[in-house]
Design an enzyme around this catalytic site. Structure first.
Site, PDB file in Angstrom:
ATOM      1  N   SER A  23       6.536 -66.731 -16.759  1.00 33.51           N
ATOM      2  CA  SER A  23       5.167 -66.210 -16.037  1.00 33.51           C
ATOM      3  C   SER A  23       4.933 -65.107 -14.930  1.00 33.51           C
ATOM      4  O   SER A  23       4.104 -64.822 -15.200  1.00 33.51           O
ATOM      5  CB  SER A  23       4.034 -67.181 -17.199  1.00 33.51           C
ATOM      6  N   THR A 155     -29.867 -34.907 -28.771  1.00 31.95           N
ATOM      7  CA  THR A 155     -30.041 -35.608 -30.463  1.00 31.95           C
ATOM      8  C   THR A 155     -28.862 -35.384 -31.239  1.00 31.95           C
ATOM      9  O   THR A 155     -28.780 -33.596 -30.912  1.00 31.95           O
ATOM     10  CB  THR A 155     -31.001 -36.541 -30.849  1.00 31.95           C
ATOM     11  N   HIS A 156     -27.738 -35.470 -31.706  1.00 30.37           N
ATOM     12  CA  HIS A 156     -26.143 -35.327 -32.665  1.00 30.37           C
ATOM     13  C   HIS A 156     -25.798 -34.451 -31.356  1.00 30.37           C
ATOM     14  O   HIS A 156     -25.356 -33.496 -32.584  1.00 30.37           O
ATOM     15  CB  HIS A 156     -27.665 -34.634 -33.619  1.00 30.37           C
ATOM     16  N   SER A 277      -3.895 -26.100 -14.164  1.00 33.80           N
ATOM     17  CA  SER A 277      -3.046 -26.200 -15.836  1.00 33.80           C
ATOM     18  C   SER A 277      -1.330 -25.758 -14.947  1.00 33.80           C
ATOM     19  O   SER A 277      -1.518 -24.918 -14.156  1.00 33.80           O
ATOM     20  CB  SER A 277      -3.651 -25.419 -16.673  1.00 33.80           C
ATOM     21  N   LYS A 283      -7.238 -22.861 -15.371  1.00 29.48           N
ATOM     22  CA  LYS A 283      -7.934 -24.119 -15.625  1.00 29.48           C
ATOM     23  C   LYS A 283      -8.062 -24.479 -14.691  1.00 29.48           C
ATOM     24  O   LYS A 283      -7.478 -24.608 -13.679  1.00 29.48           O
ATOM     25  CB  LYS A 283      -6.770 -24.084 -16.498  1.00 29.48           C
ATOM     26  N   GLU A 290     -11.794 -37.463 -18.018  1.00 29.95           N
ATOM     27  CA  GLU A 290     -11.205 -38.158 -19.192  1.00 29.95           C
ATOM     28  C   GLU A 290     -10.250 -38.773 -19.515  1.00 29.95           C
ATOM     29  O   GLU A 290     -10.187 -39.447 -20.357  1.00 29.95           O
ATOM     30  CB  GLU A 290      -9.786 -36.552 -19.317  1.00 29.95           C
ATOM     31  N   TYR A 317      -4.188 -77.326 -25.404  1.00 35.52           N
ATOM     32  CA  TYR A 317      -3.352 -76.195 -24.715  1.00 35.52           C
ATOM     33  C   TYR A 317      -2.392 -75.948 -25.537  1.00 35.52           C
ATOM     34  O   TYR A 317      -1.493 -76.579 -25.905  1.00 35.52           O
ATOM     35  CB  TYR A 317      -2.841 -76.283 -23.535  1.00 35.52           C
ATOM     36  N   GLN A 322      -0.207 -68.237 -22.654  1.00 32.56           N
ATOM     37  CA  GLN A 322      -0.090 -67.557 -21.150  1.00 32.56           C
ATOM     38  C   GLN A 322      -0.661 -66.236 -21.788  1.00 32.56           C
ATOM     39  O   GLN A 322      -0.397 -65.160 -20.242  1.00 32.56           O
ATOM     40  CB  GLN A 322       1.622 -68.085 -21.798  1.00 32.56           C
ATOM     41  N   LYS A 325      -3.204 -63.425 -19.779  1.00 32.65           N
ATOM     42  CA  LYS A 325      -3.108 -62.710 -18.656  1.00 32.65           C
ATOM     43  C   LYS A 325      -2.825 -61.852 -18.042  1.00 32.65           C
ATOM     44  O   LYS A 325      -3.915 -60.963 -17.510  1.00 32.65           O
ATOM     45  CB  LYS A 325      -2.066 -64.029 -17.214  1.00 32.65           C
TER      46      LYS A 325
END
Ligand code: ARG
Length: 463
Positions: A23, A155-156, A277, A283, A290, A317, A322, A325
């Site tokens: 590791s 809303t919506h 772009s 663009k 994003e 354990y 391991q 991580k």
């Protein structure tokens, strides 16, 4: 050097098995925590009389030398280094000789790695909280400048009621405040020290665990050695906190993707946080947010990965652990990069109040029409119905709600007086929502005071 556990083995490990088992590739970043833990443990061994003060001093001096190598980027990983714990011990032995072999007395890599992970997580939490505070500062800065900038609230994703841009900014401020509080709460549980649990049954050398905990900045010591070496709840919790934070960033990002589109045009990203772009010259893409939205996927995935790994593990354990991580490090790295970028995108965001204003529609004041009636004693359900009839009437006439004539209003209800016209004022509507937590400029100024106080308090907590 011989393996830490080589005594009972006569054959070498298969090469691919070794690759799977090692590791060091990723846990090398625990070096600081690992050495800190070992320095404290050397002191504890001397305190318990297992090693002499001189030996402890030799160990500490050697550990500091290893620490300096890591800090200078000069530490060289050897092929035999299985993980960070063996790597540090191997190098320590090269520096101080055989006394290095005494450091592991009563300690197992099981309580060692659990301790390292907690130290590491606690540091990561403090760092993350700082980054979140930066983003909150950026939102607060925008809010301060836009206390009276009216925009449509949704809303919506349908136009609902007028709000202010400051109110929108601060909504995310409080979301992030909860993220900080959750992280600090996780830190409390991470602040319990497992060291002294040995492999699973406890340390036999009467080391002073309380003193050891104090030396390492832990608030308390674990009460059960089995639980202590098998517990990775704090990792799962931290990953949850990261995942939810990621979901919050993703929602903020989505709003900004929408608001920055040509159709909305409420905000414009600085060139520093957009890309072009390769095909379409016109663009300007909101890549910063994003990506923030996209990264939330791996943050959720890392949480699921660790929960799934822990599920069904027998006491205590297991090597499966391991696998805690890489997901953890990935989530932390992801946020370490994403949070400052989002903060930068927010603080450099250009707000277009004219476009926000243009997107307001008098129909968004239909609620205010109903409230006008309610203030005149009409039951709200009826008032709501009458306001709906007004909307329908305007629609049937091809007119806007505020274009209905006095006669039109009168035809709907005698409660509508000529002063109904005063309702068609977006700023008035916003100003009327003046309760604590409302969108009125006055309430927002108070909210900003609260937000600043929250940030100050959070800053104090982290010091
Ligand atoms: N590299 C291991 C881990 O991260 C350290 C603990 C190893 N313990 C053991 N008994 N093999 O979990």
């Amino acid at each position: 050097m011989a393996k830490l556990w080589g005594g009972r083995f006569s054959a070498d490990m298969d090469a691919l098995m070794k690759q799977l088992n090692d590791s060091i590739r990723f846990d090398i970043r625990l070096w600081e925590a690992d050495i800190r833990g070992s320095i404290a443990y050397a002191g504890a061994l001397a305190g318990a009389g297992i090693i002499t003060r001189r030996e402890a001093a030799q160990l500490v001096k050697g550990l500091r030398a290893v620490q300096a190598e890591f800090a200078a980027g000069a530490f060289v990983v050897q092929p035999g280094d299985e993980d960070i714990h063996t790597a540090v011990e191997r190098r320590l032995k090269e520096i101080v000789g055989d006394v290095a072999g005494k450091l592991h007395t009563g300690r197992s890599r099981n309580d060692q790695v659990a301790t390292d992970m907690r130290l590491f997580c606690r540091q990561a939490i403090a760092y993350l909280n700082g980054l979140i505070a930066q983003l909150q500062g950026a939102l607060l800065g925008q809010a301060q400048a836009r206390v009276s900038t009216v925009m449509p609230g949704y809303t919506h994703l349908q136009r609902a009621q007028p709000i202010t841009f400051a109110h929108w900014c601060l909504a995310y401020f409080w979301m992030l405040a909860r993220d900080c509080e959750r992280l600090s709460d996780c830190d409390r549980r991470a602040g319990v020290m497992p060291l002294g649990s040995g492999a699973l049954a406890g340390n036999p050398f009467a080391i002073d665990r309380a003193a050891l905990a104090a030396a390492l900045g832990f608030e308390s010591v674990s009460q059960n050695s089995l639980d202590a070496v098998s517990d990775r709840d704090f990792v799962a919790e931290l990953l949850f906190d990261c995942a939810l934070l990621g979901v919050h960033l993703s929602r903020l990002a989505e709003d900004l993707v929408i608001y920055s589109s040509a159709e909305f045009g409420f905000v414009t990203f600085s060139d520093a946080y957009a890309t072009g772009s390769s095909l379409m010259p016109q663009k300007k893409n909101p890549d910063a947010v994003e990506l923030a939205r996209g990264k939330s996927g791996r943050l959720v995935g890392n949480l699921v990965s660790v929960l799934t790994m822990l599920k069904g593990l027998p006491m205590t354990y297991d090597k499966d652990m391991q696998e805690d991580k890489e997901p953890l490090f990935d989530s932390l790295d992801t946020l370490t990069l994403t949070l400052p970028v989002v903060a930068g995108a927010i603080s450099t965001l250009r707000v277009n109040p004219d476009r926000m204003w243009a997107a307001l529609d008098p129909a968004m004041l239909a609620t205010d029409v109903a409230e006008y009636l309610a203030r005149r004693g009409v039951p709200f359900r009826e008032a709501h119905h009458l306001a709906g009839r007004a909307v329908a009437l305007a629609e049937s006439k091809g007119a806007r709600l505020d274009e209905l004539s006095d006669a039109d209003w009168q035809s709907l209800s005698p409660h509508f007086g000529p002063d109904i016209r005063s309702v068609f004022d977006f700023a008035r509507s916003v100003a009327s929502r003046d309760v604590a937590g409302g969108t009125s400029p006055r309430a927002i100024r108070q909210q900003i005071v609260q937000a600043r106080a929250w940030l100050r308090k959070a800053g104090r907590r982290s010091r």
